[in-house]
Design an enzyme around this catalytic site. Structure first.
Site, short mmCIF file in Angstrom:
data_model
loop_
_atom_site.label_atom_id
_atom_site.label_comp_id
_atom_site.label_asym_id
_atom_site.label_seq_id
_atom_site.Cartn_x
_atom_site.Cartn_y
_atom_site.Cartn_z
N GLY A 6 -15.91 52.89 -5.66
CA GLY A 6 -16.29 51.92 -6.67
C GLY A 6 -17.76 51.79 -7.01
O GLY A 6 -18.09 51.08 -7.97
N GLU B 206 -14.48 55.84 0.00
CA GLU B 206 -13.60 56.59 -0.90
C GLU B 206 -14.17 56.72 -2.31
O GLU B 206 -13.55 56.32 -3.29
CB GLU B 206 -12.29 55.80 -0.97
CG GLU B 206 -11.05 56.60 -1.12
CD GLU B 206 -9.85 55.71 -0.83
OE1 GLU B 206 -9.10 56.05 0.07
OE2 GLU B 206 -9.68 54.67 -1.49
N PRO B 207 -15.38 57.26 -2.43
CA PRO B 207 -16.00 57.34 -3.76
C PRO B 207 -15.40 58.45 -4.62
O PRO B 207 -15.04 59.52 -4.10
CB PRO B 207 -17.46 57.68 -3.43
CG PRO B 207 -17.37 58.44 -2.14
CD PRO B 207 -16.23 57.83 -1.37
N GLY B 208 -15.31 58.20 -5.90
CA GLY B 208 -14.89 59.23 -6.85
C GLY B 208 -16.00 59.44 -7.85
O GLY B 208 -16.75 60.41 -7.81
N ARG B 209 -16.15 58.44 -8.73
CA ARG B 209 -17.13 58.50 -9.82
C ARG B 209 -18.53 58.90 -9.34
O ARG B 209 -19.16 59.79 -9.89
CB ARG B 209 -17.20 57.12 -10.48
CG ARG B 209 -18.06 57.05 -11.72
CD ARG B 209 -18.29 55.60 -12.14
NE ARG B 209 -17.07 54.84 -12.25
CZ ARG B 209 -16.30 54.78 -13.32
NH1 ARG B 209 -16.62 55.43 -14.40
NH2 ARG B 209 -15.19 54.06 -13.31
N TYR C 257 -12.05 52.03 -22.67
CA TYR C 257 -12.88 50.99 -22.02
C TYR C 257 -14.18 50.70 -22.75
O TYR C 257 -15.02 49.97 -22.23
CB TYR C 257 -13.27 51.40 -20.60
CG TYR C 257 -12.26 52.15 -19.79
CD1 TYR C 257 -11.08 51.55 -19.38
CD2 TYR C 257 -12.50 53.46 -19.37
CE1 TYR C 257 -10.16 52.24 -18.60
CE2 TYR C 257 -11.59 54.15 -18.59
CZ TYR C 257 -10.42 53.54 -18.21
OH TYR C 257 -9.52 54.22 -17.44
N ARG D 80 -12.53 57.73 -22.53
CA ARG D 80 -13.10 56.54 -21.90
C ARG D 80 -13.70 55.54 -22.88
O ARG D 80 -13.71 54.36 -22.61
CB ARG D 80 -14.13 56.93 -20.81
CG ARG D 80 -13.48 57.74 -19.69
CD ARG D 80 -14.37 57.87 -18.46
NE ARG D 80 -14.56 56.60 -17.81
CZ ARG D 80 -15.67 55.89 -17.86
NH1 ARG D 80 -16.71 56.35 -18.52
NH2 ARG D 80 -15.75 54.73 -17.25
N CYS E 169 -6.19 62.57 -35.30
CA CYS E 169 -5.73 61.71 -36.40
C CYS E 169 -5.52 60.31 -35.89
O CYS E 169 -4.38 59.86 -35.69
CB CYS E 169 -4.44 62.27 -36.97
SG CYS E 169 -4.78 63.62 -38.06
N GLU E 170 -6.62 59.63 -35.61
CA GLU E 170 -6.56 58.29 -35.04
C GLU E 170 -7.95 57.69 -35.18
O GLU E 170 -8.91 58.27 -34.66
CB GLU E 170 -6.14 58.44 -33.57
CG GLU E 170 -6.25 57.19 -32.78
CD GLU E 170 -5.09 57.00 -31.80
OE1 GLU E 170 -4.10 57.74 -31.85
OE2 GLU E 170 -5.21 56.08 -31.00
N1 LLP Z 1 -9.89 54.60 -4.13
C1 LLP Z 1 -8.89 54.07 -4.85
C2 LLP Z 1 -7.72 53.56 -4.18
C3 LLP Z 1 -8.99 54.03 -6.25
O1 LLP Z 1 -8.02 53.48 -6.95
C4 LLP Z 1 -10.14 54.56 -6.89
C5 LLP Z 1 -10.27 54.54 -8.33
C6 LLP Z 1 -11.15 55.12 -6.08
C7 LLP Z 1 -10.99 55.11 -4.70
C8 LLP Z 1 -12.40 55.71 -6.65
O2 LLP Z 1 -13.16 54.77 -7.32
P1 LLP Z 1 -14.58 55.19 -7.96
O3 LLP Z 1 -15.52 55.49 -6.82
O4 LLP Z 1 -14.33 56.40 -8.78
O5 LLP Z 1 -14.98 54.03 -8.75
N2 LLP Z 1 -10.32 55.72 -15.18
C9 LLP Z 1 -11.30 54.68 -14.91
C10 LLP Z 1 -11.54 54.51 -13.43
C11 LLP Z 1 -10.29 54.19 -12.68
C12 LLP Z 1 -10.53 54.09 -11.20
C13 LLP Z 1 -9.25 54.09 -10.48
N3 LLP Z 1 -9.37 54.04 -9.08
C14 LLP Z 1 -12.58 55.03 -15.63
O6 LLP Z 1 -12.62 56.05 -16.31
O7 LLP Z 1 -13.54 54.28 -15.58
#
Ligand code: LLP
Length: 432
Positions: free
Chosen positions: A249, A291-294, A335, A331, A362-363
């Site tokens: 997050g 648990e980072p993604g972004r 959002y 996105r 087409c949107e």
């Molecule tokens: N762990 C869990 C259980 C999650 O649901 C998520 C993201 C993460 C970790 C990773 O979170 P991050 O570090 O990436 O913030 N599609 C949306 C974001 C949805 C996030 C969903 N869960 C966007 O494009 O902003």
């Protein structure tokens, strides 16, 4: 440097990514095109791993939340960097497996795992299931007992935090499809059930409060609630929770108006709070999982497009249309996410033009941004959108039967294709 050190300009005035000329890359691979700077991804992995170990202890493990950007090569990179991964579907698990990612370092998420998902994950030897609810707990237990195994599990808990972020990406709230809320008593109920259930071994708890969060405070609030809950479990059940997954997050700088995040400092700040809370609540410091993604992949990415029509509607606005749009980056449509865009072949010219960047679907909502500050554009220019590494390729669709763009990885001044461009033949492959 433009936002990040891997985005720059060269002596031709062209945007470069990882030192490579984006105009040349657009020529070589065509557009739309996703670019990723590998060093940036690896550096972020190392920041997380080193900081997690330094501040939480040697057994701390950051997982890459692979929903942010998912294809085989990214799992190889995550494996080489010593990360674990978070997978949320059979498809992500399958990709991880094909890429040779060590199954014991996979955490399997999802609020509605099907029986097939559970069974496939067990056949693969997935290390840890993050169990969302009581029905799933029963299903996991039954299938584990059928196989004569004991499945390691965490339970997903909703601490009830509002992380001051976009409502649609808040997942830690009580009113959520995810997990079990502490305040409703459902969290304690599933904990007691898990302790008494055969075929599973409850090692820990998981929470994830949301995404694109810049403050440490919501994380420390969540940590406080979770450590107090761990202490209650110890008191009420005599059971020691030994692992705490604090989710992902942390936010990312997308535009010059966003704050810069010092990830090592954020991890340090959160760790100090967790250490203090464990002492206060008289519990042993659990193994910490992040648990980072972004924040691992977003900054690495840029998307290149070719400009088509430029339409100026007097007294309304200017539209720059590009050959991609919501199918490769949904996105803004979803959002209103803000991005930085520039004309890659005239990147040094002043961004003194205001435009809405429109896609080719087409949107009318198919936009990449409105009121964006950019250079004047004309047909044939290359337009770049920066910081598109997360939740772009992984959320891409074939809307309007547009083929998904390829992904090119840049490392040490060289480019290599890691996902090829879809063809029209790929698009009709499953039609009967
Ligand atoms: N762990 C869990 C259980 C999650 O649901 C998520 C993201 C993460 C970790 C990773 O979170 P991050 O570090 O990436 O913030 N599609 C949306 C974001 C949805 C996030 C969903 N869960 C966007 O494009 O902003």
């Amino acid at each position: 440097m433009i936002l990040y050190k891997h985005f720059d300009t060269n002596d031709r005035g062209h945007l470069t990514v990882g030192g490579l000329d984006t105009v040349e890359l657009a020529k070589k691979y065509g557009t739309p095109l996703y670019l990723l700077d590998e060093a940036c991804i690896r550096e972020q992995c190392r920041t997380y791993i080193n900081s997690a170990r330094k501040y939480f202890g040697e057994d701390a493990l950051p997982l890459y939340a692979s929903k942010a950007l998912c294809f085989s090569e990214i799992y190889r990179i995550a494996a080489q960097e010593g990360m674990g991964v978070d997978c949320v579907s059979g498809g992500e698990l399958y990709t991880a497996k094909k890429a040779g990612f060590p199954a014991e370092r996979i955490y399997f998420h999802g609020n509605n795992k099907t029986d097939k998902d559970i069974s496939d994950a067990m056949d693969m030897g997935v290390g840890t299931f993050v169990v969302d609810n009581e029905e799933e707990l029963s299903a996991v237990s039954a299938m584990a007992q059928d196989r004569g195994i004991t499945q390691r599990i965490l339970l997903r808990i909703t601490p009830g935090i509002d992380p001051h972020t976009h409502k649609a990406i808040v997942t830690g709230n009580v009113d959520s499809k995810f997990g079990n809320a502490i305040v409703t008593g459902q969290a304690m109920s599933i904990v007691k059930k898990a302790i008494a259930t055969n075929g599973v071994c409850l090692v820990g708890l998981h929470c994830h409060i949301g995404s694109q969060i810049f403050d440490v405070e919501p994380f420390s609030d969540a940590a406080r609630i979770m450590t107090q809950f761990i202490a209650r479990i110890k008191d009420e059940c005599g059971y020691e929770i030994s692992e705490l997954n604090l989710g992902g997050g942390l936010g990312v700088k997308y535009t010059k108006y966003d704050r810069e995040v010092d990830y090592a400092q954020a991890i340090k700040d959160i760790s100090e709070i967790v250490h203090g809370l464990c002492r206060e609540n008289n519990i042993k410091m659990p193994r910490i999982i992040l648990e980072p993604g972004r924040s691992l992949v977003a900054a690495s990415g840029a998307t290149l497009y070719t400009v088509g029509s430029v339409k100026e509607i007097p007294e309304f606005r200017n539209y720059i249309s590009v050959d991609g749009g919501m199918p490769d980056n949904p996105r803004y449509a979803l959002y209103q996410s803000q991005y930085t865009a520039l004309i890659a072949n005239r990147a040094n010219e002043p961004a003194d033009y205001r435009a809405t960047i429109a896609g080719r679907c087409c949107e009318s909502g198919d936009l990449l941004g409105e009121n964006m500050e950019i250079q004047r554009a004309e047909r044939g220019d290359i337009l770049a959108v920066l910081v598109t590494g997360a939740y772009n390729y992984s959320m891409a669709s074939n809307y309007n039967r547009l083929p998904r763009p390829p992904v090119v990885m840049i490392k040490d001044g060289a480019d290599r294709l890691v996902v090829r461009r879809e063809t029209y033949e790929d698009i009709v492959r499953n039609d009967i």
